[in-house]
Motif scaffolding. Structure first.
Motif, PDB file in Angstrom:
ATOM      1  N   THR A 182       0.823  -1.210   0.000  1.00 26.58           N
ATOM      2  CA  THR A 182       0.000   0.000   0.000  1.00 26.58           C
ATOM      3  C   THR A 182       0.857   1.259   0.000  1.00 26.58           C
ATOM      4  O   THR A 182       0.343   2.362   0.129  1.00 26.58           O
ATOM      5  CB  THR A 182      -0.931   0.026   1.233  1.00 26.58           C
ATOM      6  N   THR A 183       2.172   1.090  -0.151  1.00 26.68           N
ATOM      7  CA  THR A 183       3.072   2.241  -0.166  1.00 26.68           C
ATOM      8  C   THR A 183       3.815   2.393  -1.488  1.00 26.68           C
ATOM      9  O   THR A 183       4.402   3.435  -1.746  1.00 26.68           O
ATOM     10  CB  THR A 183       4.113   2.142   0.971  1.00 26.68           C
ATOM     11  N   SER A 184       3.802   1.366  -2.323  1.00 26.61           N
ATOM     12  CA  SER A 184       4.541   1.436  -3.583  1.00 26.61           C
ATOM     13  C   SER A 184       3.927   0.499  -4.611  1.00 26.61           C
ATOM     14  O   SER A 184       3.412  -0.568  -4.274  1.00 26.61           O
ATOM     15  CB  SER A 184       6.005   1.049  -3.342  1.00 26.61           C
ATOM     16  N   TRP A 185       3.975   0.934  -5.899  1.00 23.06           N
ATOM     17  CA  TRP A 185       3.509   0.065  -6.977  1.00 23.06           C
ATOM     18  C   TRP A 185       4.552  -1.003  -7.291  1.00 23.06           C
ATOM     19  O   TRP A 185       4.229  -2.041  -7.866  1.00 23.06           O
ATOM     20  CB  TRP A 185       3.255   0.885  -8.252  1.00 23.06           C
ATOM     21  N   GLY A 186       5.810  -0.739  -6.917  1.00 24.47           N
ATOM     22  CA  GLY A 186       6.889  -1.673  -7.214  1.00 24.47           C
ATOM     23  C   GLY A 186       6.728  -2.999  -6.483  1.00 24.47           C
ATOM     24  O   GLY A 186       6.022  -3.088  -5.477  1.00 24.47           O
ATOM     25  N   GLY A 187       7.376  -4.019  -7.015  1.00 25.98           N
ATOM     26  CA  GLY A 187       7.319  -5.338  -6.391  1.00 25.98           C
ATOM     27  C   GLY A 187       6.059  -6.111  -6.708  1.00 25.98           C
ATOM     28  O   GLY A 187       5.746  -7.106  -6.048  1.00 25.98           O
ATOM     29  N   ALA A 188       5.304  -5.653  -7.706  1.00 32.38           N
ATOM     30  CA  ALA A 188       4.077  -6.363  -8.073  1.00 32.38           C
ATOM     31  C   ALA A 188       4.421  -7.745  -8.621  1.00 32.38           C
ATOM     32  O   ALA A 188       5.429  -7.927  -9.300  1.00 32.38           O
ATOM     33  CB  ALA A 188       3.302  -5.567  -9.111  1.00 32.38           C
ATOM     34  N   LYS A 189       3.587  -8.699  -8.321  1.00 29.29           N
ATOM     35  CA  LYS A 189       3.833 -10.063  -8.775  1.00 29.29           C
ATOM     36  C   LYS A 189       2.530 -10.671  -9.273  1.00 29.29           C
ATOM     37  O   LYS A 189       1.556 -10.780  -8.536  1.00 29.29           O
ATOM     38  CB  LYS A 189       4.403 -10.908  -7.633  1.00 29.29           C
ATOM     39  N   ALA A 190       2.515 -11.024 -10.549  1.00 29.08           N
ATOM     40  CA  ALA A 190       1.321 -11.618 -11.141  1.00 29.08           C
ATOM     41  C   ALA A 190       1.169 -13.059 -10.678  1.00 29.08           C
ATOM     42  O   ALA A 190       2.153 -13.775 -10.524  1.00 29.08           O
ATOM     43  CB  ALA A 190       1.398 -11.568 -12.664  1.00 29.08           C
ATOM     44  N   ASP A 191      -0.057 -13.474 -10.460  1.00 24.99           N
ATOM     45  CA  ASP A 191      -0.340 -14.854 -10.068  1.00 24.99           C
ATOM     46  C   ASP A 191      -0.423 -15.710 -11.328  1.00 24.99           C
ATOM     47  O   ASP A 191      -1.390 -15.646 -12.076  1.00 24.99           O
ATOM     48  CB  ASP A 191      -1.656 -14.921  -9.292  1.00 24.99           C
ATOM     49  N   HIS A 192       0.630 -16.486 -11.567  1.00 23.32           N
ATOM     50  CA  HIS A 192       0.699 -17.288 -12.786  1.00 23.32           C
ATOM     51  C   HIS A 192       0.094 -18.686 -12.611  1.00 23.32           C
ATOM     52  O   HIS A 192       0.104 -19.483 -13.554  1.00 23.32           O
ATOM     53  CB  HIS A 192       2.163 -17.464 -13.218  1.00 23.32           C
ATOM     54  N   SER A 193      -0.431 -18.975 -11.446  1.00 25.60           N
ATOM     55  CA  SER A 193      -0.855 -20.347 -11.142  1.00 25.60           C
ATOM     56  C   SER A 193      -1.981 -20.847 -12.046  1.00 25.60           C
ATOM     57  O   SER A 193      -2.155 -22.044 -12.215  1.00 25.60           O
ATOM     58  CB  SER A 193      -1.276 -20.456  -9.673  1.00 25.60           C
ATOM     59  N   THR A 198      -0.497 -24.098 -20.799  1.00 24.04           N
ATOM     60  CA  THR A 198       0.440 -24.111 -21.925  1.00 24.04           C
ATOM     61  C   THR A 198      -0.123 -23.354 -23.120  1.00 24.04           C
ATOM     62  O   THR A 198       0.606 -23.045 -24.059  1.00 24.04           O
ATOM     63  CB  THR A 198       0.766 -25.553 -22.351  1.00 24.04           C
ATOM     64  N   ALA A 199      -1.427 -23.055 -23.088  1.00 27.47           N
ATOM     65  CA  ALA A 199      -2.037 -22.303 -24.191  1.00 27.47           C
ATOM     66  C   ALA A 199      -2.016 -20.799 -23.928  1.00 27.47           C
ATOM     67  O   ALA A 199      -2.456 -20.018 -24.757  1.00 27.47           O
ATOM     68  CB  ALA A 199      -3.477 -22.767 -24.401  1.00 27.47           C
ATOM     69  N   THR A 200      -1.504 -20.404 -22.770  1.00 25.51           N
ATOM     70  CA  THR A 200      -1.426 -18.984 -22.443  1.00 25.51           C
ATOM     71  C   THR A 200      -0.353 -18.310 -23.284  1.00 25.51           C
ATOM     72  O   THR A 200       0.760 -18.816 -23.403  1.00 25.51           O
ATOM     73  CB  THR A 200      -1.092 -18.790 -20.948  1.00 25.51           C
ATOM     74  N   ASN A 201      -0.701 -17.197 -23.870  1.00 26.39           N
ATOM     75  CA  ASN A 201       0.269 -16.459 -24.680  1.00 26.39           C
ATOM     76  C   ASN A 201       1.120 -15.585 -23.758  1.00 26.39           C
ATOM     77  O   ASN A 201       0.873 -14.392 -23.605  1.00 26.39           O
ATOM     78  CB  ASN A 201      -0.439 -15.607 -25.725  1.00 26.39           C
ATOM     79  N   CYS A 202       2.112 -16.192 -23.142  1.00 26.68           N
ATOM     80  CA  CYS A 202       2.968 -15.491 -22.180  1.00 26.68           C
ATOM     81  C   CYS A 202       3.601 -14.241 -22.786  1.00 26.68           C
ATOM     82  O   CYS A 202       3.771 -13.223 -22.115  1.00 26.68           O
ATOM     83  CB  CYS A 202       4.074 -16.405 -21.669  1.00 26.68           C
ATOM     84  N   ALA A 203       3.938 -14.332 -24.069  1.00 25.46           N
ATOM     85  CA  ALA A 203       4.639 -13.225 -24.729  1.00 25.46           C
ATOM     86  C   ALA A 203       3.784 -11.982 -24.870  1.00 25.46           C
ATOM     87  O   ALA A 203       4.299 -10.916 -25.200  1.00 25.46           O
ATOM     88  CB  ALA A 203       5.138 -13.674 -26.099  1.00 25.46           C
ATOM     89  N   ASN A 256       8.175 -24.894 -17.581  1.00 26.66           N
ATOM     90  CA  ASN A 256       7.136 -25.568 -16.788  1.00 26.66           C
ATOM     91  C   ASN A 256       6.856 -24.921 -15.446  1.00 26.66           C
ATOM     92  O   ASN A 256       5.910 -25.284 -14.761  1.00 26.66           O
ATOM     93  CB  ASN A 256       7.539 -27.032 -16.552  1.00 26.66           C
ATOM     94  N   SER A 257       7.672 -23.962 -15.064  1.00 26.62           N
ATOM     95  CA  SER A 257       7.482 -23.310 -13.774  1.00 26.62           C
ATOM     96  C   SER A 257       6.823 -21.952 -13.959  1.00 26.62           C
ATOM     97  O   SER A 257       7.062 -21.260 -14.947  1.00 26.62           O
ATOM     98  CB  SER A 257       8.834 -23.126 -13.073  1.00 26.62           C
ATOM     99  N   THR A 258       5.994 -21.549 -13.003  1.00 27.07           N
ATOM    100  CA  THR A 258       5.374 -20.229 -13.047  1.00 27.07           C
ATOM    101  C   THR A 258       6.130 -19.245 -12.169  1.00 27.07           C
ATOM    102  O   THR A 258       5.703 -18.109 -11.997  1.00 27.07           O
ATOM    103  CB  THR A 258       3.905 -20.292 -12.587  1.00 27.07           C
ATOM    104  N   THR A 259       7.263 -19.697 -11.605  1.00 25.90           N
ATOM    105  CA  THR A 259       8.054 -18.815 -10.741  1.00 25.90           C
ATOM    106  C   THR A 259       9.477 -18.610 -11.251  1.00 25.90           C
ATOM    107  O   THR A 259      10.172 -17.718 -10.786  1.00 25.90           O
ATOM    108  CB  THR A 259       8.127 -19.370  -9.310  1.00 25.90           C
ATOM    109  N   SER A 260       9.914 -19.436 -12.199  1.00 24.98           N
ATOM    110  CA  SER A 260      11.286 -19.321 -12.692  1.00 24.98           C
ATOM    111  C   SER A 260      11.360 -19.738 -14.155  1.00 24.98           C
ATOM    112  O   SER A 260      10.700 -20.693 -14.571  1.00 24.98           O
ATOM    113  CB  SER A 260      12.220 -20.197 -11.855  1.00 24.98           C
ATOM    114  N   TRP A 261      12.177 -19.001 -14.919  1.00 23.02           N
ATOM    115  CA  TRP A 261      12.381 -19.361 -16.326  1.00 23.02           C
ATOM    116  C   TRP A 261      13.332 -20.547 -16.470  1.00 23.02           C
ATOM    117  O   TRP A 261      13.339 -21.219 -17.505  1.00 23.02           O
ATOM    118  CB  TRP A 261      12.991 -18.179 -17.093  1.00 23.02           C
ATOM    119  N   THR A 262      14.144 -20.822 -15.456  1.00 23.91           N
ATOM    120  CA  THR A 262      15.214 -21.817 -15.598  1.00 23.91           C
ATOM    121  C   THR A 262      14.713 -23.259 -15.508  1.00 23.91           C
ATOM    122  O   THR A 262      15.440 -24.178 -15.861  1.00 23.91           O
ATOM    123  CB  THR A 262      16.297 -21.586 -14.532  1.00 23.91           C
TER     124      THR A 262
END
Length: 257
Positions: free
Chosen positions: A128-139, A143-148, A182-188
């Motif tokens: 409630t103090t900053s817009w930064g640090g936002a994190k989308a819920d990818h759960s 596989t059909a989601t257009n991530c790009a 395959n992960s929604t939290t890491s590209w690696t």
């Protein structure tokens, strides 16, 4: 002043005058005009009922674009000399309907490079103090989601310059990020999906698997001539006579041997 300016001997306070028992000279510093009066706010604090005067009649009130609120002025406005800067959120939780104020008019809204979404602010923004640090819920993404559509390097992190040339793996089909990531939290965390890549022109194996290539990934890399004793150096790994899908050995798309 009120010895004369009592409404009888001389003009007194009008019906819209601020309600006060202070002497005229407390606010009116000129002896030639009533205008230019300035109230001494130095003794006021956050518990003062500012709206008893700042109601748009006796003194300036909330503008048409002011945030809709029943809170007292002192809740957000901490200065007694200026309305700005005001600070509001101390009693706001992350489940509050932020867009009721953050609509680009009453308060800052989504900028032009914001991710295109109809979700409420608090879905991703937890502070409630900053817009930064936002994190989308990818759960909920599949596989059909257009991530790009978001991960394009502008709205969210996109492909690095040494990303594998996945266009060669498509074979006419659509290949989204999650086909391999395959992960929604890491590209690696990744497992290559070779889709309809048959090699030798319809998706060269050698583009990534020939030694010396600098694409990201832990894929095995060898020269096209590593088995040259068996015959002419092939134009692609898939044409060696060994490696499937055009060869004879291994599980197609997953193992060489």
């Amino acid at each position: 002043c009120s010895n004369c300016h009592n409404g009888g001997s001389a003009t007194g306070k009008t019906s819209s005058h601020i309600q006060t028992s202070a002497s005229c000279e407390s606010c009116h510093k000129s002896t030639s005009t009533w205008s230019g009066a300035k109230t001494d706010h130095s003794t006021f604090n956050s518990t003062t009922n500012c709206a008893s005067c700042h109601n748009g009649s006796q003194a300036t009130g909330k503008t048409a674009t002011h945030i809709s609120t029943t809170a007292t002025c002192g809740t957000c406005h901490k200065s007694t000399s200026s309305w700005t800067p005001a600070k509001f959120h101390s009693n706001v939780s992350v489940v509050t309907g932020c867009t009721s104020c953050h609509n680009g008019s009453m308060a800052t809204g989504k900028n032009s490079s914001h991710i295109a979404t109809a979700s409420s602010c608090e879905t991703c923004h937890k502070s409630t103090t900053s817009w930064g640090g936002a994190k989308a819920d990818h759960s909920t993404f599949t596989t059909a989601t257009n991530c790009a559509s978001c991960h394009n390097g502008s709205q969210a992190t996109g492909k690095p310059s040494n990303h594998i040339p996945e266009s060669q793996l498509q074979g006419g089909s659509t290949l989204y990020c999650k086909n391999c990531h395959n992960s929604t939290t890491s590209w690696t965390v990744v497992k290559m999906n070779h889709n309809n890549s048959l090699g030798n022109g319809s998706g060269w194996c050698k583009s990534c698997h020939v030694s010396g290539t600098a694409y990201l990934g832990d894929m095995e890399k060898k020269s096209l001539s590593h088995e040259a004793k068996k015959g002419t150096v092939p134009t692609d790994c898939s044409m060696s006579g060994c490696h499937r899908p055009l060869g004879k050995k291994g599980s197609a798309y997953s193992n060489w041997d």
